[in-house]
Scaffold this active site. Structure first.
Site, PDB file in Angstrom:
ATOM      1  N   GLN A  69       0.844  -1.196   0.000  1.00 58.63           N
ATOM      2  CA  GLN A  69       0.000   0.000   0.000  1.00 58.63           C
ATOM      3  C   GLN A  69       0.878   1.245   0.000  1.00 58.63           C
ATOM      4  O   GLN A  69       1.087   1.877   1.025  1.00 58.63           O
ATOM      5  CB  GLN A  69      -0.889  -0.019   1.254  1.00 58.63           C
ATOM      6  CG  GLN A  69      -1.846   1.122   1.348  1.00 58.63           C
ATOM      7  CD  GLN A  69      -3.173   0.824   0.705  1.00 58.63           C
ATOM      8  OE1 GLN A  69      -3.631  -0.290   0.727  1.00 58.63           O
ATOM      9  NE2 GLN A  69      -3.772   1.820   0.124  1.00 58.63           N
ATOM     10  N   PHE A  70       1.417   1.611  -1.181  1.00 57.55           N
ATOM     11  CA  PHE A  70       2.320   2.754  -1.257  1.00 57.55           C
ATOM     12  C   PHE A  70       1.651   4.061  -0.857  1.00 57.55           C
ATOM     13  O   PHE A  70       2.306   5.018  -0.445  1.00 57.55           O
ATOM     14  CB  PHE A  70       2.955   2.877  -2.650  1.00 57.55           C
ATOM     15  CG  PHE A  70       2.087   3.561  -3.661  1.00 57.55           C
ATOM     16  CD1 PHE A  70       2.220   4.926  -3.882  1.00 57.55           C
ATOM     17  CD2 PHE A  70       1.146   2.856  -4.384  1.00 57.55           C
ATOM     18  CE1 PHE A  70       1.420   5.574  -4.817  1.00 57.55           C
ATOM     19  CE2 PHE A  70       0.345   3.490  -5.309  1.00 57.55           C
ATOM     20  CZ  PHE A  70       0.474   4.857  -5.534  1.00 57.55           C
ATOM     21  N   THR A  71       0.317   4.116  -0.913  1.00 58.38           N
ATOM     22  CA  THR A  71      -0.378   5.356  -0.581  1.00 58.38           C
ATOM     23  C   THR A  71      -0.280   5.720   0.900  1.00 58.38           C
ATOM     24  O   THR A  71      -0.620   6.840   1.282  1.00 58.38           O
ATOM     25  CB  THR A  71      -1.857   5.310  -1.009  1.00 58.38           C
ATOM     26  OG1 THR A  71      -2.505   4.236  -0.324  1.00 58.38           O
ATOM     27  CG2 THR A  71      -1.984   5.146  -2.516  1.00 58.38           C
TER      28      THR A  71
END
Length: 154
Positions: free
Chosen positions: A78-80
């Protein structure tokens, strides 16, 4: 490294209508590598996650870890989580590790988790995933392991 862990009764990840990972009671872990992260941060994050005492004991207190209850661990990239919203209404993700490095650290984290815990499932790195969960509590905990700062020779 950053993570948001959610204590769940059940959780699953789907990609293109196919389930890629599914657990019953346990933790859903959204995981993000940041610039400067190494295997050391991944190891510390995993250790904290597995030992975090957020499951109820017989007295109803959050006193047991994932390892204590034998629950599953569902790891989703989940790079966000690295979003920076200080500059306006469109998030910047420049704090996230570059995609190749993010995937390398995610894969490392998953391999270490699989070697340390009996039930580990995953999503697919950089895929368009649908995450389904029944949050237990709800209990949602943010975790951050910052890279160690190199000592200066003054």
């Amino acid at each position: 490294m950053l993570s948001v862990v959610q204590r769940v009764k059940t959780a699953r990840v789907e990609v293109d209508g196919r389930i890629t990972g599914q657990i019953e009671q346990g933790l859903l872990a959204l995981v993000c590598a940041e610039q400067g992260d190494t295997e050391a941060e991944a190891d510390k994050l995993l250790s904290k996650m597995l030992k975090l005492r957020i499951f109820q004991d017989d007295a109803g207190k959050m006193n047991k870890s994932l390892q204590d209850v034998g629950g599953g661990l569902l790891v989703v990239s989940q790079f966000t989580l690295a979003a920076d919203t200080r500059g306006g209404n469109r998030p910047s993700f420049t704090g996230a590790a570059a995609p190749a490095e993010g995937q390398r650290l995610y894969d490392y984290f998953v391999a270490q988790a699989q070697g340390s815990h009996p039930v580990v499932q995953t999503g697919i790195f950089a895929a368009d995933m649908q995450v389904h969960l029944v949050n237990d509590g709800p209990v949602t905990i943010p975790l951050r392991i910052a890279p160690a700062v190199a000592a200066t020779g003054n």
